[in-house]
Design a protein around this motif. Structure first.
Motif, PDB file in Angstrom:
ATOM      1  N   GLY A 150       0.807  -1.219   0.000  1.00  0.00           N
ATOM      2  CA  GLY A 150       0.000   0.000   0.000  1.00  0.00           C
ATOM      3  C   GLY A 150       0.836   1.263   0.000  1.00  0.00           C
ATOM      4  O   GLY A 150       0.569   2.210  -0.758  1.00  0.00           O
ATOM      5  N   GLU A 151       1.871   1.300   0.828  1.00  0.00           N
ATOM      6  CA  GLU A 151       2.711   2.496   0.883  1.00  0.00           C
ATOM      7  C   GLU A 151       3.553   2.654  -0.381  1.00  0.00           C
ATOM      8  O   GLU A 151       3.897   3.777  -0.761  1.00  0.00           O
ATOM      9  N   THR A 152       3.874   1.555  -1.045  1.00  0.00           N
ATOM     10  CA  THR A 152       4.631   1.671  -2.293  1.00  0.00           C
ATOM     11  C   THR A 152       3.821   2.416  -3.346  1.00  0.00           C
ATOM     12  O   THR A 152       4.332   3.317  -4.024  1.00  0.00           O
ATOM     13  N   VAL A 153       2.555   2.053  -3.499  1.00  0.00           N
ATOM     14  CA  VAL A 153       1.713   2.739  -4.486  1.00  0.00           C
ATOM     15  C   VAL A 153       1.588   4.218  -4.140  1.00  0.00           C
ATOM     16  O   VAL A 153       1.677   5.093  -5.010  1.00  0.00           O
ATOM     17  N   ALA A 154       1.416   4.523  -2.856  1.00  0.00           N
ATOM     18  CA  ALA A 154       1.269   5.918  -2.431  1.00  0.00           C
ATOM     19  C   ALA A 154       2.561   6.706  -2.642  1.00  0.00           C
ATOM     20  O   ALA A 154       2.536   7.851  -3.117  1.00  0.00           O
ATOM     21  N   CYS A 155       3.703   6.115  -2.290  1.00  0.00           N
ATOM     22  CA  CYS A 155       4.984   6.806  -2.479  1.00  0.00           C
ATOM     23  C   CYS A 155       5.305   6.976  -3.961  1.00  0.00           C
ATOM     24  O   CYS A 155       5.875   7.995  -4.369  1.00  0.00           O
ATOM     25  N   TRP A 156       4.926   5.995  -4.768  1.00  0.00           N
ATOM     26  CA  TRP A 156       5.120   6.123  -6.214  1.00  0.00           C
ATOM     27  C   TRP A 156       4.265   7.268  -6.759  1.00  0.00           C
ATOM     28  O   TRP A 156       4.725   8.058  -7.595  1.00  0.00           O
ATOM     29  N   ALA A 157       3.034   7.401  -6.281  1.00  0.00           N
ATOM     30  CA  ALA A 157       2.160   8.493  -6.729  1.00  0.00           C
ATOM     31  C   ALA A 157       2.764   9.846  -6.376  1.00  0.00           C
ATOM     32  O   ALA A 157       2.742  10.793  -7.181  1.00  0.00           O
ATOM     33  N   SER A 158       3.312   9.961  -5.179  1.00  0.00           N
ATOM     34  CA  SER A 158       3.962  11.201  -4.759  1.00  0.00           C
ATOM     35  C   SER A 158       5.192  11.482  -5.617  1.00  0.00           C
ATOM     36  O   SER A 158       5.434  12.621  -6.036  1.00  0.00           O
ATOM     37  N   LEU A 159       5.963  10.431  -5.902  1.00  0.00           N
ATOM     38  CA  LEU A 159       7.185  10.583  -6.699  1.00  0.00           C
ATOM     39  C   LEU A 159       6.884  11.066  -8.110  1.00  0.00           C
ATOM     40  O   LEU A 159       7.504  12.027  -8.595  1.00  0.00           O
ATOM     41  N   VAL A 160       5.943  10.417  -8.796  1.00  0.00           N
ATOM     42  CA  VAL A 160       5.689  10.794 -10.191  1.00  0.00           C
ATOM     43  C   VAL A 160       5.035  12.171 -10.273  1.00  0.00           C
ATOM     44  O   VAL A 160       5.277  12.927 -11.228  1.00  0.00           O
ATOM     45  N   THR A 161       4.227  12.518  -9.267  1.00  0.00           N
ATOM     46  CA  THR A 161       3.630  13.854  -9.255  1.00  0.00           C
ATOM     47  C   THR A 161       4.704  14.912  -9.047  1.00  0.00           C
ATOM     48  O   THR A 161       4.771  15.911  -9.776  1.00  0.00           O
ATOM     49  N   GLY A 162       5.553  14.694  -8.060  1.00  0.00           N
ATOM     50  CA  GLY A 162       6.613  15.656  -7.787  1.00  0.00           C
ATOM     51  C   GLY A 162       7.578  15.800  -8.943  1.00  0.00           C
ATOM     52  O   GLY A 162       7.991  16.912  -9.296  1.00  0.00           O
ATOM     53  N   THR A 163       7.935  14.680  -9.563  1.00  0.00           N
ATOM     54  CA  THR A 163       8.873  14.723 -10.688  1.00  0.00           C
ATOM     55  C   THR A 163       8.284  15.500 -11.857  1.00  0.00           C
ATOM     56  O   THR A 163       8.958  16.333 -12.476  1.00  0.00           O
ATOM     57  N   SER A 164       7.014  15.240 -12.163  1.00  0.00           N
ATOM     58  CA  SER A 164       6.395  15.917 -13.313  1.00  0.00           C
ATOM     59  C   SER A 164       6.342  17.422 -13.102  1.00  0.00           C
ATOM     60  O   SER A 164       6.545  18.202 -14.042  1.00  0.00           O
ATOM     61  N   LEU A 165       6.093  17.855 -11.874  1.00  0.00           N
ATOM     62  CA  LEU A 165       6.005  19.286 -11.593  1.00  0.00           C
ATOM     63  C   LEU A 165       7.389  19.929 -11.510  1.00  0.00           C
ATOM     64  O   LEU A 165       7.581  21.070 -11.942  1.00  0.00           O
ATOM     65  N   ALA A 166       8.356  19.191 -10.975  1.00  0.00           N
ATOM     66  CA  ALA A 166       9.696  19.759 -10.805  1.00  0.00           C
ATOM     67  C   ALA A 166      10.407  19.964 -12.134  1.00  0.00           C
ATOM     68  O   ALA A 166      11.153  20.935 -12.305  1.00  0.00           O
ATOM     69  N   ALA A 173       8.927  20.381 -15.031  1.00  0.00           N
ATOM     70  CA  ALA A 173       8.110  21.119 -15.996  1.00  0.00           C
ATOM     71  C   ALA A 173       8.628  22.522 -16.237  1.00  0.00           C
ATOM     72  O   ALA A 173       8.316  23.143 -17.257  1.00  0.00           O
ATOM     73  N   GLY A 174       9.430  23.035 -15.301  1.00  0.00           N
ATOM     74  CA  GLY A 174       9.911  24.405 -15.429  1.00  0.00           C
ATOM     75  C   GLY A 174       8.839  25.388 -14.997  1.00  0.00           C
ATOM     76  O   GLY A 174       7.730  25.014 -14.617  1.00  0.00           O
ATOM     77  N   GLY A 175       9.167  26.649 -15.035  1.00  0.00           N
ATOM     78  CA  GLY A 175       8.190  27.661 -14.661  1.00  0.00           C
ATOM     79  C   GLY A 175       8.194  27.937 -13.176  1.00  0.00           C
ATOM     80  O   GLY A 175       9.013  27.416 -12.414  1.00  0.00           O
ATOM     81  N   ASP A 176       7.250  28.768 -12.755  1.00  0.00           N
ATOM     82  CA  ASP A 176       7.169  29.175 -11.361  1.00  0.00           C
ATOM     83  C   ASP A 176       6.948  27.971 -10.446  1.00  0.00           C
ATOM     84  O   ASP A 176       6.103  27.119 -10.711  1.00  0.00           O
ATOM     85  N   GLY A 177       7.711  27.918  -9.405  1.00  0.00           N
ATOM     86  CA  GLY A 177       7.509  26.884  -8.400  1.00  0.00           C
ATOM     87  C   GLY A 177       8.256  25.595  -8.631  1.00  0.00           C
ATOM     88  O   GLY A 177       8.252  24.719  -7.759  1.00  0.00           O
ATOM     89  N   SER A 178       8.901  25.419  -9.791  1.00  0.00           N
ATOM     90  CA  SER A 178       9.565  24.139 -10.056  1.00  0.00           C
ATOM     91  C   SER A 178      10.746  23.916  -9.117  1.00  0.00           C
ATOM     92  O   SER A 178      10.992  22.787  -8.674  1.00  0.00           O
ATOM     93  N   GLN A 179      11.479  24.988  -8.787  1.00  0.00           N
ATOM     94  CA  GLN A 179      12.611  24.832  -7.866  1.00  0.00           C
ATOM     95  C   GLN A 179      12.126  24.461  -6.464  1.00  0.00           C
ATOM     96  O   GLN A 179      12.695  23.590  -5.810  1.00  0.00           O
ATOM     97  N   ALA A 180      11.053  25.116  -6.027  1.00  0.00           N
ATOM     98  CA  ALA A 180      10.504  24.803  -4.706  1.00  0.00           C
ATOM     99  C   ALA A 180      10.004  23.363  -4.659  1.00  0.00           C
ATOM    100  O   ALA A 180      10.179  22.657  -3.660  1.00  0.00           O
ATOM    101  N   LEU A 181       9.392  22.912  -5.757  1.00  0.00           N
ATOM    102  CA  LEU A 181       8.896  21.541  -5.806  1.00  0.00           C
ATOM    103  C   LEU A 181      10.045  20.537  -5.833  1.00  0.00           C
ATOM    104  O   LEU A 181       9.989  19.492  -5.189  1.00  0.00           O
ATOM    105  N   ALA A 182      11.116  20.871  -6.563  1.00  0.00           N
ATOM    106  CA  ALA A 182      12.275  19.982  -6.627  1.00  0.00           C
ATOM    107  C   ALA A 182      12.899  19.810  -5.245  1.00  0.00           C
ATOM    108  O   ALA A 182      13.273  18.697  -4.846  1.00  0.00           O
ATOM    109  N   LEU A 183      13.009  20.916  -4.508  1.00  0.00           N
ATOM    110  CA  LEU A 183      13.564  20.829  -3.158  1.00  0.00           C
ATOM    111  C   LEU A 183      12.652  19.996  -2.259  1.00  0.00           C
ATOM    112  O   LEU A 183      13.115  19.145  -1.488  1.00  0.00           O
ATOM    113  N   ALA A 184      11.350  20.221  -2.370  1.00  0.00           N
ATOM    114  CA  ALA A 184      10.397  19.476  -1.543  1.00  0.00           C
ATOM    115  C   ALA A 184      10.437  17.986  -1.854  1.00  0.00           C
ATOM    116  O   ALA A 184      10.369  17.148  -0.946  1.00  0.00           O
ATOM    117  N   LEU A 185      10.562  17.632  -3.132  1.00  0.00           N
ATOM    118  CA  LEU A 185      10.601  16.219  -3.500  1.00  0.00           C
ATOM    119  C   LEU A 185      11.880  15.562  -2.987  1.00  0.00           C
ATOM    120  O   LEU A 185      11.842  14.444  -2.448  1.00  0.00           O
TER     121      LEU A 185
END
Length: 494
Positions: free
Chosen positions: A310-326, A328-340
């Motif tokens: 169960g936690e693997t699926v949840a952590c994978w969801a967090s990982l792919v979401t964070g990666t896609s946003l980090a 992508a460039g644009g506003d907030g990508s650096q903050a998201l990269a640090l958070a991930l």
């Protein structure tokens, strides 16, 4: 093969069903219920192939757990004696733990509220928050320490009677893996802690290098819970196209709440709540819970997944979401990269440190050493100082941090779930990005399977996912560091 009262030959599956029905006639905790379940476990262990019978599909995972534990079962009188004694001890100790929430000075709310200020952009506020949070755990510690000691002693005494020499054996059996695989994972985590130190060194040049700076991120525009849920839905739809519709439905189920949890209601509906914060780290927590909700919605298994799956699926969801946003460039990508990057290090290495602390508790009990507050504080500081090395100084006043983790008493071994989940999530993303062959989708739909069966469904042989995951982590942290570094260079240039 036994015969029924009418002379019909009963198959092994029939015999197991009969024992399960016998068990259901008695309430939980009744010795007769437990005895019937043990008979079912022994039947399943004697003929593992019987578990493929259609009549056992609804309890297959549970029977596999029981069958794996069958070699450690004792006689019915001994089992009844142990169960009665253990129930009394565990019930009393957990009641003592719960009673701490009735007093303002020992309730977890005190430290939890203070820790929220660790994401403040004022260094003085963060320092004060860490001190205040650990004053609260200092109040809890003298009453939590004997609870941990008593429960660990009970666990070890039970293990000794059964001939179990590794206290994590039960956790491994329940989750559907082996103590050897858990040991491999823990060893690899220790060997890779240099990655955590490199990441902490990087972030220290950006947001601060004190221990109280561990949760602060870069400033970013606040986002609502609905916005974060939508981001997760889009990212998951791209990562596993076959379940894109399910990701949309899962995101739509997310509601604000006091806790981060997904519950399957009695009528089958999925109820998901998030203690939302409008920050980049908050977006990753939302994605984590959307992952849990997606798993619950898509699962075709009649049994829920264990913590490792169960936690693997949840952590994978967090990982792919964070990666896609980090990326992508644009506003907030650096903050998201640090958070991930922070989330990966915390879920993997800090959870690994907590797991090592658990080993220290059991070692103190096994050796007959005093499980005092001072001894536990020392062990807590030791595992965190070993993790962070010379990069971040771990101050003595945070020694009682262990006292704010009820799971040490209620779910021994659970901290390792996040280590497993993060490493496997990284391996999944590296091998099956975009899920063109549908492997991830099929594994999610499989639902409540054993942990080792889950890794096999994902195409990994044995424990190879461990090395694959740490290799992916090194690349991921490097990429995230580059995104953060590029963003800071741009800010300085401006």
């Amino acid at each position: 093969m036994q015969q029924s009262a009418r002379g019909r030959r009963r198959s092994p599956a029939d015999q197991i069903v009969e024992q399960l029905r016998a068990a259901d006639r008695f309430p939980p905790g009744d010795a007769r219920r437990a005895a019937a379940q043990r008979r079912a476990a022994r039947l399943a262990a004697a003929d593992p192939a019987v578990l493929d019978h259609p009549s056992l599909a609804h309890v297959r995972s549970r029977l596999r757990q029981w069958a794996r534990f069958a070699p450690y079962l004792l006689s019915d009188p001994d089992e009844a004696r142990i169960a009665s004694a253990s129930r009394a001890v565990v019930g009393e100790q957990l009641s003592l733990l719960r009673s701490l929430e009735d007093e303002p000075t020992t309730a977890l709310a005190g430290s939890d509220v203070a820790l929220r200020d660790l994401d403040s952009h004022e260094p003085a506020t963060r320092r004060a928050a860490d001190v205040l949070a650990h004053r609260a755990t200092d109040h809890r510690a003298p009453r939590v320490a004997p609870v941990l000691a008593t429960l660990a002693a009970c666990h070890l005494a039970d293990d000794q009677e059964r001939g179990i020499d590794d206290w994590r054996t039960r956790f491994a059996i329940v989750q559907g893996t082996t103590p050897a695989t858990l040991a491999h994972l823990r060893s690899a985590t220790g060997a890779a802690r240099g990655l955590a130190q490199q990441w902490m060194q990087l972030r220290s040049t950006i947001v601060g290098g004190e221990y109280c700076d561990r949760r602060v991120g870069l400033e970013a525009s606040p986002a609502s819970l609905a916005e974060h849920a939508m981001q997760a839905s889009v990212a998951l739809g791209a990562a596993v196209p076959r379940l894109a519709k399910g990701a949309q439905l899962a995101a739509a189920r997310i509601r604000p709440g006091a806790d981060n949890q997904v519950v399957i209601e009695a009528d089958g509906r999925i109820s998901a709540t998030v203690a939302h914060r409008p920050t980049p780290r908050g977006s990753l927590m939302v994605a984590h819970e959307v992952g849990h909700a997606l798993h619950a919605l898509e699962s075709r298994s009649p049994e829920p997944p264990g913590a490792l799956v169960g936690e693997t699926v949840a952590c994978w969801a967090s990982l792919v979401t964070g990666t896609s946003l980090a990326v992508a460039g644009g506003d907030g990508s650096q903050a998201l990269a640090l958070a991930l990057g922070d989330t990966l290090v915390e879920e993997l290495f800090v959870s690994g440190a907590v797991s090592s602390f658990e080993d220290a508790v059991y070692l103190l009990v096994r050796n007959g050493s005093g499980v005092t507050v001072a001894a536990l504080d020392e062990a807590w500081l030791a595992v965190h100082r070993e993790l962070l090395g010379s990069v971040v100084e771990v101050p003595a006043h945070v020694g009682s941090g262990w006292a704010r983790l009820p799971s040490l008493a209620t779910d021994p071994g659970h901290a390792l779930s996040y280590v497993w989940a993060t490493v496997l999530a990284l391996a999944i993303d590296a091998r099956h990005a975009g899920d063109a062959d549908g492997v991830i989708a099929r594994a999610i739909v499989a639902g409540g399977v054993d942990a080792d069966e889950f890794t096999a469904l994902l195409g990994f042989e044995g424990d190879e996912w461990v090395e694959a995951g740490f290799g992916a982590l090194a690349l991921q942290l490097t990429r995230l560091g580059q995104v953060v570094g590029a963003g800071m260079s741009s800010r300085r240039a401006c």
